[in-house]
Design an enzyme around this catalytic site. Structure first.
Site, PDB file in Angstrom:
ATOM      1  N   HIS A  78      37.925  47.124  37.653  1.00  0.00           N
ATOM      2  CA  HIS A  78      36.719  47.963  37.787  1.00  0.00           C
ATOM      3  C   HIS A  78      36.976  49.154  38.720  1.00  0.00           C
ATOM      4  CE1 HIS A  78      34.260  44.126  36.694  1.00  0.00           C
ATOM      5  NE2 HIS A  78      35.007  44.546  35.704  1.00  0.00           N
ATOM      6  N   HIS A 268      42.007  41.815  28.788  1.00  0.00           N
ATOM      7  CA  HIS A 268      42.991  42.234  29.793  1.00  0.00           C
ATOM      8  C   HIS A 268      44.428  41.968  29.326  1.00  0.00           C
ATOM      9  CE1 HIS A 268      39.611  42.847  32.342  1.00  0.00           C
ATOM     10  NE2 HIS A 268      39.310  41.567  32.423  1.00  0.00           N
TER      11      HIS A 268
HETATM   12 ZN   LIG Z   1      35.216  43.654  33.809  1.00  0.00          ZN
END
Ligand SMILES: [Zn+2]
EC number: 3.5.1.108
Length: 307
Positions: A78, A268
């Site tokens: 983030h 991810h």
């Molecule tokens: Zn996230």
């Protein structure tokens, strides 16, 4: 010249890690041209620097973790997304524990921090990775298929599609495209929060994870509905958070991309695999700079106000 960017002054934030639940302090410091983004574990007996790179990513199961030797930093995506959105090239991030604070579960607190510190232009050209031919990674078959792809595009845009079988998610937009040329990262993407399901949260807690998670830093759903009393920030907040995550994961390349990223059910792990696949194909990209700001793709020259 389209110049590299760092912060004008240092800035601090305090919060808790989403998974560790540990209190952590971040200090974001200006850094010299061409030094890139470096995390510094200042709580260890000897401070350890961890420079971002696709190879530094060592765990992608719940979040993107980067390591150097036994020192690691969890949940970098983030903060990296905010750096990508504001075009920060060089930064030192002092951190006092092994996980970046989750703050409100989105990138907007990081955007606010970076903007309040002020963004400084540096006397060195900003370097981009321009994609010359498509690079793709793919896993699974039929209903389990997922993929992510980078294609040539003179700018930066991302399109993402999710496919969750959940009533609260299915009723929202499941596909979103975002172009940096819109200049709307802070408004349209940065505020999208991470999300989770109560049954997964219970299982994660039993395994010592998600200890810092709750309704003030995530969208939480039971089997039927969103439990947060204030509801969603965007109608398509779930898929927008996936764009936010992808921007953070891809920024671990160390340079901004000139590319169109598209993905179906990626995460991810697959985003990191895509970067590694790209680096394995040197003919698929080139490094470029822009002597004249005006010739740079829309959205980059005016990324964020520079003071
Ligand atoms: Zn996230």
């Amino acid at each position: 010249m389209l110049a590299q960017r760092t912060l004008k002054s240092l800035t601090r934030a305090v919060g808790v890690g989403l998974h560790s639940g540990q209190r952590v302090e971040l200090t974001l410091r200006p850094a010299p041209p061409d030094s890139g983004i470096v995390f510094r574990r200042v709580d260890l007996p000897q401070p350890v620097d961890i420079a971002i790179s696709p190879e530094a990513v060592t765990d992608t199961r719940l979040a993107s973790t980067i390591s150097s030797g036994s020192a690691k930093v969890l949940t970098v995506e983030h903060l990296m997304s905010a750096c990508a959105g504001l075009g920060i090239d060089n930064l030192v991030i002092d951190i006092t524990a092994e996980e970046v604070p989750i703050l409100d579960g989105s990138a907007s607190s990081f955007v606010f921090l970076l903007q309040s510190a002020g963004i400084a232009l540096q006397p060195a050209p900003k370097r981009f990775v321009r994609i010359l031919k498509p690079v793709e990674v793919r896993e699974g078959e039929g209903p389990n298929v997922k993929w992510a792809r980078l294609s040539p595009y003179e700018g930066y845009k991302l399109s993402f599609e999710i496919d969750f079988d959940h009533p609260a998610v299915d009723s929202t937009g499941q596909r979103v495209e975002f172009d940096m040329g819109s200049g709307a990262y802070s408004r349209d993407i940065a505020r999208a929060r991470t999300f989770g399901f109560t049954k997964d949260v219970e299982m994660m807690r039993a395994n010592g994870l998600a200890l810092g998670g709750g309704l003030d830093n995530a969208i939480v759903m039971d089997d039927y509905k969103v439990l947060n009393s204030e509801g969603l920030r965007y109608n398509d907040e779930f898929v927008k958070h996936k764009i936010l995550d992808a921007m953070g994961d891809l920024y671990l390349l160390g340079k901004p991309l000139l590319a169109a990223y598209s993905a179906f059910r990626s995460g991810h792990a697959m985003n990191n695999k895509l970067l590694r696949e790209l680096l394995a194909q040197p003919e698929a990209y080139e490094i470029v700079t822009f002597d004249d700001e005006k010739s740079a793709p829309k959205g980059f020259a005016t990324l964020a106000r520079a003071w």
